[in-house]
Design an enzyme around this catalytic site. Structure first.
Site, PDB file in Angstrom:
ATOM      1  N   LYS A 197       0.860  -1.188   0.000  1.00  0.00           N
ATOM      2  CA  LYS A 197       0.000   0.000   0.000  1.00  0.00           C
ATOM      3  C   LYS A 197       0.891   1.231   0.000  1.00  0.00           C
ATOM      4  O   LYS A 197       1.674   1.446   0.928  1.00  0.00           O
ATOM      5  CB  LYS A 197      -0.898  -0.020   1.235  1.00  0.00           C
ATOM      6  CG  LYS A 197      -1.790   1.208   1.349  1.00  0.00           C
ATOM      7  CD  LYS A 197      -2.780   1.060   2.473  1.00  0.00           C
ATOM      8  CE  LYS A 197      -3.587   2.325   2.659  1.00  0.00           C
ATOM      9  NZ  LYS A 197      -4.533   2.217   3.763  1.00  0.00           N
ATOM     10  N   LYS A 250      -2.170  -1.635  -3.915  1.00  0.00           N
ATOM     11  CA  LYS A 250      -3.030  -0.451  -3.880  1.00  0.00           C
ATOM     12  C   LYS A 250      -2.184   0.793  -3.923  1.00  0.00           C
ATOM     13  O   LYS A 250      -1.207   0.865  -3.166  1.00  0.00           O
ATOM     14  CB  LYS A 250      -3.828  -0.499  -2.577  1.00  0.00           C
ATOM     15  CG  LYS A 250      -4.680   0.710  -2.307  1.00  0.00           C
ATOM     16  CD  LYS A 250      -5.250   0.610  -0.933  1.00  0.00           C
ATOM     17  CE  LYS A 250      -5.954   1.910  -0.633  1.00  0.00           C
ATOM     18  NZ  LYS A 250      -6.338   2.031   0.729  1.00  0.00           N
TER      19      LYS A 250
END
Ligand code: PBG
Length: 329
Positions: A197, A250
């Site tokens: 992330k 992500k």
């Protein structure tokens, strides 16, 4: 005419049947996960300004109706985010039996027992300071946060979550949550790790939706530097070793190379998160008539699948499910 090509890839593009025969990648409704934002209150269905078409939903007939529509369209999985009644430094509602996400889990589970319920496990929507963990004088206290994340995971599992998805980017969060789940007897609750992330500007609209912008500072002390691809492999390997059942990268669009390389290194299922900023840009351009929304969305999500994602979390999920039903592929 001088040169006559021998190799002609166009031969296989001549008709729709030929193109379908040699198509390498497919996007299907089974690949889609729809995020939902649940809030306190009655009969709330409030559109989120930065995410047109996405709503804050109260846990009553508002949530029922949304879930009915998703299930009817063939969506099999949702990712829940909650906005608490009150925020505090620890984020107590995050692991409360009657927290808003816990209420939503019970209601959704009763109404649609086959719908997969995934929850975001993080602190930022619940803490008064807006950071993803517990603060100490120097910043976010990693190990104190692990205890909280474990409690949140257990409380979501107890309320009916099939999969818990830690997104706080604390070191050891997957191992800590796995241990807490197992100690509480939730051996079958899976962990989808937001392993990779990045500290991204593409989360902007989400932070408005979840009211989770840090009051002071930013998330660069725990989320990854967008410059780092090798480190993504390290993060993914650590989470796999700690017991993650699925991994996530992500955001998606600016990180398709990362999806591709993580895919090559793990045999776990891989999920891409098509984040709020990616959605908002498409919506804004489509509103102005500058792009064909449907084609741009299908092309983008297909690109994520081609890069190596098995499943995709997207605010476009419901629309995509409907488009695919009209004309598959
Ligand atoms: C919580 C969380 C965030 C997102 C998912 N879980 C925000 C953040 O890390 O700042 C972003 C999702 C999106 O932008 O769609 N930590």
């Amino acid at each position: 005419m001088s040169f006559i090509p021998r190799d002609r890839p166009r031969r296989l593009r001549r008709t729709a049947a030929l193109r379908a025969l040699v198509r390498e990648t497919a996007l299907g409704v089974d690949d889609l996960i729809q995020p939902l934002f649940v809030v306190h209150g009655r009969e709330v269905r409030r559109e989120i300004p930065s995410l047109p078409g996405v709503h804050h939903l109260s846990v009553d007939t508002s949530l029922d109706r949304e879930a009915d529509v998703l299930v009817a369209a063939g969506i099999g999985a949702v990712l829940l985010f909650g906005l608490p009644l009150a925020k505090d430094p620890i984020g107590l509602e995050n692991f409360a039996v009657d927290g808003i996400v816990q209420q939503a889990l019970r209601r959704l589970h009763d109404r649609h027992p086959d719908l997969l319920l995934i929850t975001d496990v993080c602190c930022c929507e619940y803490t008064s300071h807006g950071h993803c963990g517990i603060l100490d004088p120097t910043g976010v206290d990693n190990d104190a946060t692990l205890d909280v994340l474990g409690r949140v995971g257990v409380s979501h599992a107890a309320a009916g979550a099939d999969i818990v998805a830690p997104s706080a980017m604390m070191d050891g969060q997957v191992g800590a949550i796995r241990a807490a789940l197992d100690a509480a007897g939730h051996h079958d609750t899976a962990i989808l790790s937001y392993a990779v992330k990045f500290a991204s500007a593409f989360y902007g609209p989400f932070r408005e939706a979840a009211d989770s912008t840090p009051a002071v500072g930013d998330r660069r002390g725990y989320q990854m530097d967008p410059a780092n691809g090798r480190e993504a492999l390290h993060e993914a390997a650590l989470d796999e070793a700690e017991g993650a059942d699925l991994l996530m990268v992500k955001p998606a669009l600016a990180y398709l190379d990362v999806i591709h390389t993580v895919r090559a290194r793990t045999s776990l299922p891989l999920v891409a998160y098509n984040v709020s900023g990616e959605y908002a840009m498409v919506k804004a351009a489509a509103e102005r008539g500058w792009i064909d929304e449907r084609r741009v969305v299908l092309e983008s999500l297909l690109g994520m699948r081609r890069a190596g994602a098995d499943a995709i979390i997207s605010y476009h999920a419901l629309d995509v499910a409907r488009w695919l039903a009209e004309s598959p592929g």
